[in-house]
Write a protein that holds these residues in place. Structure first.
Motif, PDB file in Angstrom:
ATOM      1  N   UNK A   1      23.497 -34.034 -83.970  1.00  0.00           N
ATOM      2  CA  UNK A   1      23.493 -35.238 -83.145  1.00  0.00           C
ATOM      3  C   UNK A   1      22.892 -35.106 -81.641  1.00  0.00           C
ATOM      4  N   UNK A   2      23.229 -33.792 -81.095  1.00  0.00           N
ATOM      5  CA  UNK A   2      22.993 -34.034 -79.836  1.00  0.00           C
ATOM      6  C   UNK A   2      21.321 -33.593 -79.552  1.00  0.00           C
ATOM      7  N   UNK A   3      21.018 -32.720 -80.748  1.00  0.00           N
ATOM      8  CA  UNK A   3      19.747 -32.339 -80.702  1.00  0.00           C
ATOM      9  C   UNK A   3      18.763 -33.520 -81.183  1.00  0.00           C
ATOM     10  N   UNK A   4      18.988 -34.391 -81.843  1.00  0.00           N
ATOM     11  CA  UNK A   4      18.259 -35.690 -82.017  1.00  0.00           C
ATOM     12  C   UNK A   4      18.244 -36.589 -80.728  1.00  0.00           C
ATOM     13  N   UNK A   5      19.330 -36.601 -80.217  1.00  0.00           N
ATOM     14  CA  UNK A   5      19.555 -37.158 -78.683  1.00  0.00           C
ATOM     15  C   UNK A   5      18.493 -36.501 -77.525  1.00  0.00           C
ATOM     16  N   UNK A   6      18.535 -35.272 -77.735  1.00  0.00           N
ATOM     17  CA  UNK A   6      17.633 -34.617 -76.780  1.00  0.00           C
ATOM     18  C   UNK A   6      16.234 -35.217 -77.014  1.00  0.00           C
TER      19      UNK A   6
END
Length: 401
Positions: A25-30
């Motif tokens: 999730x954090x990767x897609x937000x980045x």
């Protein structure tokens, strides 16, 4: 479609990033942040931004981070214009500081409220001048009616900068307004959907709303995961009785597979017999579920016989009990169909019994294989362990996306 991307959205997404814990999730937000800062204006939008936000929402749903799903849905609604900027900024307090006694939005709201009250006071005076004998209730009813119609006022074509209130517009748009009201900040999407589908017009709108369908579907998956977790807890409880298992499984016909359309209300179909869980297959035929103990099973599931694992007498007794139920259903088939509207001619049965952990010295695969071999030699009865039932339901749930 004009997609909005600005500093307010960036601040809100920073808040979402703080709430997220799953690495994907954090990767897609980045990726979203990189896209927003890749343009000349530092706030790049476009259809690509919507697609990236939808990927974040999907990743959060997969990771069971439902708070993030809700926050990203707000991000999408703001980017696509379904949430106004003042409401968005106030909802997340993006620019409000504790030293400010009144934010600009609050000040604007106060001035708007004051002007509105003045307008309605003038409206009441005008109505009383035309109806001097009107009661206070009649005046309030008139003001309320105009207030509803005012939500649909139109700009005058003859006098630019002036607006007109068309009487009766509120009634025409009432059903649509109700749909939109029920879709905002849903606490129980399943219950809201049940209310919406009572109207054919509302059903057509909901069926065409892909994002609404995704949220409702995600809520249903979350509910089923919760129910499955509760069932596993009872199944693995050494003290759980057959009644405990029945209470947990009651109303959860989806756990038994997609071929079942519903659960019948009547459990006493034959005099002297009461089935544990009566299910209705898609073809309308009855399928009964006979529940035995799980971890508290008295005895074992399989035994060694001539070099092979075979079901014990406990399993065969449960199968015999299910067969007796089926015989009784066959004998009373006509009465059951006439009185209850249930077809029992092609009825079948499932016996739920035991758990591989009751025999830790025997591999789970060996137990399942012995029961499957038994199942191939009986036509209308199937025997499975509670663990296999839950594992099958969980695999089906993971594939329901």
């Amino acid at each position: 479609m004009d997609v909005r991307s600005d500093f307010a959205l960036k601040l809100q997404l920073k808040h979402v990033d703080e709430q997220a814990t799953d690495p994907k999730v954090k990767g897609t937000l980045e990726t979203v942040f990189k896209h927003m800062t890749s343009g000349k204006s530092h706030y790049r939008g476009g259809r690509a931004l919507v697609t990236l936000l939808e990927e974040v929402r999907s990743a959060a749903a997969t990771a069971d981070e439902w708070q993030v799903v809700r926050l990203i849905q707000d991000s999408l609604d703001y980017a696509e214009g379904r949430i106004l900027r003042p409401d968005f900024e106030e909802r997340y307090r993006l620019f409000q500081r504790s030293t400010e006694p009144l934010s600009s939005h609050q000040d604007y709201l106060a001035r708007t409220l004051s002007a509105s009250l003045t307008f309605f006071m003038q409206l009441g005076d005008q109505y009383l001048s035309q109806h001097p004998d009107a009661s206070p209730s009649e005046v309030l009813t008139h003001v309320e009616t105009v207030g509803r119609d005012a939500r649909y006022m139109q700009q005058s074509q003859e006098r630019p900068g002036r607006y007109r209130i068309l009487r009766g517009m509120a009634e025409v748009a009432a059903w649509l307004e109700q749909v939109f009201r029920e879709r905002v900040d849903l606490e129980d999407p399943e219950q809201a959907a049940r209310r919406i589908v009572t109207s054919p017009d509302s059903l057509a709108i909901l069926a065409a709303d892909k994002e609404g369908q995704l949220l409702l579907r995600a809520a249903e998956i979350q509910r089923r995961r919760r129910d499955l977790k509760a069932l596993r807890k009872v199944v693995e409880d050494p003290e759980a009785s057959e009644l405990d298992l029945q209470r947990t499984l009651d109303g959860q016909h989806w756990i038994f597979g997609g071929q079942f359309a519903s659960q019948a209300v009547q459990r006493r179909l034959v005099p002297g017999d009461e089935v544990d869980i009566p299910l209705i297959r898609g073809d309308g035929a009855l399928h009964i579920v006979e529940l035995k103990r799980s971890m508290s099973l008295h005895g074992s599931l399989v035994k060694r016989h001539r070099g092979c694992w075979v079901p014990t007498a406990e399993v065969h007794d449960a199968v015999s009990q299910a067969v007796n139920y089926l015989v009784g259903l066959d004998e009373h088939r006509l009465r059951i169909r006439e009185e209850l509207g249930i077809e029992t001619r092609r009825a079948s049965a499932l016996v739920l019994i035991g758990h591989p952990s009751v025999q830790p010295d025997v591999a789970e695969e060996e137990i399942n294989e012995a029961l499957r071999t038994l199942n191939t030699h009986i036509s209308r009865v199937e025997v499975v362990t509670y663990k296999e039932l839950i594992d099958n339901a969980e695999r089906a749930l993971n594939g329901w996306r």
